[in-house]
Design a protein around this motif. Structure first.
Motif, PDB file in Angstrom:
ATOM      1  N   GLN A  26     -10.583  16.119 -59.933  1.00  0.00           N
ATOM      2  CA  GLN A  26     -10.290  15.339 -58.736  1.00  0.00           C
ATOM      3  C   GLN A  26     -11.524  14.568 -58.255  1.00  0.00           C
ATOM      4  OE1 GLN A  26      -8.265  18.728 -56.490  1.00  0.00           O
ATOM      5  NE2 GLN A  26      -6.832  17.050 -56.135  1.00  0.00           N
ATOM      6  N   THR A  28     -14.021  11.626 -57.169  1.00  0.00           N
ATOM      7  CA  THR A  28     -13.765  10.475 -56.299  1.00  0.00           C
ATOM      8  C   THR A  28     -14.019   9.188 -57.077  1.00  0.00           C
ATOM      9  OG1 THR A  28     -15.974  10.889 -55.405  1.00  0.00           O
ATOM     10  CG2 THR A  28     -14.101  11.570 -54.071  1.00  0.00           C
ATOM     11  N   SER A  68      -8.697  11.712 -61.229  1.00  0.00           N
ATOM     12  CA  SER A  68      -9.413  11.458 -59.980  1.00  0.00           C
ATOM     13  C   SER A  68      -8.614  11.960 -58.791  1.00  0.00           C
ATOM     14  CB  SER A  68      -9.681   9.965 -59.824  1.00  0.00           C
ATOM     15  OG  SER A  68      -8.467   9.269 -59.598  1.00  0.00           O
ATOM     16  N   SER A  69      -9.235  11.961 -57.619  1.00  0.00           N
ATOM     17  CA  SER A  69      -8.579  12.447 -56.405  1.00  0.00           C
ATOM     18  C   SER A  69      -7.407  11.567 -56.003  1.00  0.00           C
ATOM     19  CB  SER A  69      -9.591  12.531 -55.264  1.00  0.00           C
ATOM     20  OG  SER A  69     -10.181  11.261 -55.017  1.00  0.00           O
ATOM     21  N   GLY A  94     -15.552  15.812 -56.344  1.00  0.00           N
ATOM     22  CA  GLY A  94     -14.257  15.399 -55.821  1.00  0.00           C
ATOM     23  C   GLY A  94     -13.835  16.251 -54.655  1.00  0.00           C
ATOM     24  N   VAL A  95     -12.548  16.462 -54.522  1.00  0.00           N
ATOM     25  CA  VAL A  95     -12.014  17.261 -53.434  1.00  0.00           C
ATOM     26  C   VAL A  95     -12.590  18.664 -53.518  1.00  0.00           C
ATOM     27  CG1 VAL A  95      -9.899  18.211 -52.419  1.00  0.00           C
ATOM     28  CG2 VAL A  95      -9.911  15.900 -53.395  1.00  0.00           C
TER      29      VAL A  95
END
Length: 351
Positions: A26, A28, A68-69, A94-95
């Motif tokens: 995830q 960004t 990706s997020s 990411g998240v």
């Protein structure tokens, strides 16, 4: 600019800059794209995208696709390569989530890279993986204001910095993320290829200038240390309305409560009503703009939602003890007013 290279140019065996991207689950998309596009534009003449002066590779722990997020999928990934093949390893976070198998593989890989002396770059929440790998102990690290509270609460032996875009600490570089990733990439391009190539990349990406790491992040944030959930929600709304103030009635409607209930909870949590808090928040944003931008005082007053310069200056003097023009003439005093600009207001009322 150097003359255009002919189409039959052979790819050099030793580019000036080689970067490996570690894409976490995830990740960004924006900071990743900003960073790699800066490299891409510096690597070749024009917009031809050949990896001549720079090379880059995208890696996941097993070479599987990176999601990706936002759901976009990066398919051109490979398993983690020998860290010695790169000048830098850039970790795109990411998240935030609890580390799983893929994260542990990345952490082990980062430790191996550190043992080999490869500089590590944490972008966005990528810095959390560097910390989890034990590679940031007793170091300062740059993080977005949005994640400052998360980092400070989870890692007591790290000094989070949220008043700048990126931080170079030798073999560890950390970046707040977002568009600042392009500034950090340009910083590395300039180091290895020269200023002209960094400027070329940023110009094509429509950046007016190369922002140094010391440049401040866009605006203060205070809601992470506010205990009341509804008050936090109201502050988030106010932060999005710095240039267009809301009435208390409109704010109460936005957060789903009555005017009276909102005023009562603001006073119980912060010691002031929402109207005064909103004005103080706008004034602190004006203080930030005064310090970090070249905007005129009239422009700053307008950006903070004040009807005219005199109105802005009068409230500014009351809040900070000097007129905006006076503080601008004394940068050291202005900087003192910005000590911990992200949480000073709330702490003063909750301690």
């Amino acid at each position: 600019m150097a003359p255009a290279l002919s189409p039959d140019v052979v790819l050099p065996t030793a580019p000036a800059l080689s970067v490996g991207f570690v894409l976490l689950p995830q990740f960004t998309l924006m900071p990743f794209a900003a960073f790699v596009d800066c490299l891409r534009l510096a690597a070749d003449d024009g917009d031809r995208s050949r990896q001549l002066r720079c090379r880059w590779r995208f890696m996941t722990h097993d070479g599987s696709d990176a999601i990706s997020s936002c759901g976009a999928v990066m398919t051109a990934c490979e398993p983690f390569a020998d860290p010695s093949e790169f000048d830098y390893l850039v970790v795109i976070g990411g998240v935030l989530h609890e580390p799983g198998d893929a994260d542990q593989a990345a952490i082990d890989y980062l430790r191996r890279a550190a043992d080999q002396g490869i500089p590590l770059v944490g972008v966005c929440t990528g810095v959390f993986s560097l910390i989890q790998a034990g590679l940031m102990r007793h170091r300062r690290c740059c993080v977005s204001w949005y994640h400052h509270g998360d980092l400070a609460s989870r890692f007591s032996d790290i000094e989070p910095v949220a008043d700048r875009l990126y931080l170079d600490d030798g073999d560890r570089l950390t970046c707040a993320g977002g568009a600042a990733a392009a500034d950090l990439a340009a910083y590395l391009v300039e180091r290895h290829l020269g200023r002209a190539w960094a400027r070329k990349s940023l110009a094509i990406m429509l950046f007016d200038e190369h922002r140094g790491g010391e440049r401040g992040q866009p605006q203060p944030v205070v809601f992470d240390r506010v205990s009341d959930r509804l008050v936090r929600k109201a502050i988030r709304v106010l932060e999005q309305q710095l240039g267009d103030p809301l009435s208390v009635d409109a704010l109460a409607e936005r957060v789903g409560t009555s005017r009276r209930g909102l005023e009562r909870r603001f006073r119980a949590t912060l010691g002031v009503g929402p109207q005064k808090f909103q004005r103080d928040l706008r004034l602190r944003y004006g203080l930030w703009l005064l310090h970090y931008t070249e905007r005129s005082i009239t422009e700053i007053g307008e950006a903070c939602g004040f009807a005219d310069t005199a109105h802005f200056s009068r409230h500014f003097r009351t809040a900070f003890g000097a007129a905006p023009s006076e503080l601008r003439r004394h940068p050291d005093t202005l900087h003192e007013r910005l000590v911990d600009p992200f949480f000073l207001y709330v702490e003063a009322r909750q301690n």
